[in-house]
Design an enzyme around this catalytic site. Sequence first.
Site, PDB file in Angstrom:
ATOM      1  N   ASP A 156      41.634  85.946  75.337  1.00 33.70           N
ATOM      2  CA  ASP A 156      41.199  84.781  74.577  1.00 33.70           C
ATOM      3  C   ASP A 156      42.115  84.480  73.377  1.00 33.70           C
ATOM      4  O   ASP A 156      42.827  85.345  72.890  1.00 33.70           O
ATOM      5  CB  ASP A 156      39.784  85.017  74.021  1.00 33.70           C
ATOM      6  CG  ASP A 156      38.720  84.891  75.099  1.00 33.70           C
ATOM      7  OD1 ASP A 156      39.069  84.872  76.294  1.00 33.70           O
ATOM      8  OD2 ASP A 156      37.537  84.811  74.736  1.00 33.70           O
ATOM      9  N   HIS A 166      41.961  90.057  73.873  1.00 33.14           N
ATOM     10  CA  HIS A 166      42.515  88.964  73.061  1.00 33.14           C
ATOM     11  C   HIS A 166      44.036  89.023  73.055  1.00 33.14           C
ATOM     12  O   HIS A 166      44.610  90.100  73.048  1.00 33.14           O
ATOM     13  CB  HIS A 166      41.983  89.037  71.626  1.00 33.14           C
ATOM     14  CG  HIS A 166      40.497  88.851  71.553  1.00 33.14           C
ATOM     15  ND1 HIS A 166      39.628  89.900  71.729  1.00 33.14           N
ATOM     16  CD2 HIS A 166      39.746  87.750  71.384  1.00 33.14           C
ATOM     17  CE1 HIS A 166      38.385  89.436  71.652  1.00 33.14           C
ATOM     18  NE2 HIS A 166      38.427  88.140  71.451  1.00 33.14           N
TER      19      HIS A 166
END
Length: 231
Positions: free
Chosen positions: A52, A197
């Site tokens: 992300d 991430h």
Amino acid sequence: MLELLVIVMVVSVAILLAWWACYGGMAGPIDWVMHTSVHGDRGKQQVALTFDDGPDPARTPALLDALAELHVKATFFMVGASVDANPALVARIAAEGHEIGNHTYTHRYLPMARSKMVAKELALTDRAIERATGIVPTLARPPWGGRSPKTVRTFARLAKRMVLWDVNSFDWKGKPAADVAQRVLERARPGSIILMHEARDHGEVTVEAVRLLVPALRAQGFDLVTVSGVV
Ligand SMILES: [Zn+2]
């Protein structure tokens, strides 16, 4: 004085309940009611790595290099404003066979936003991704997994599949890569969607964790696929 205490307690409980209902880190009441999926098919030895908050020119290239060396296709939920700032990097992600999802334009917490604003966040990001890659994503993940029944309905109206996760790597917490990888390994099940991430302060930890994690998952018999391959 007593009244004040009661008010504080009621407000605290209400905030806790709202957090429990809307936070994406677990399957909550909204998922039970709205049939939001937090994982894929439990009958297949497959898991999906998701990254992300990118693209991030300082972090993403090293992650892409690692994924290429490991022969893994992953799924990137990207922030529209960062896509517009780094279109060539987004084009590289698509060209290397990874899947791209919409993670809103400004990384906004959606349960508090009006439907019109949610739709705008998704549409702006769609356009940014399409400009960079020629592809309009069908997958979308709300920032922090925050969703209300209204958010879920808006995603559906725009033909977006809402993708959450069932394994959180907590790779942003600054723990060593081996701990991050171990945490994921202990929790991964058939069909798991793993949250990581690509654009945080500890981005190098994520890359190192991926290098440890991928062979270990394969040793447990898991294939690594994109989100569309697992749901
Ligand atoms: Zn995010």
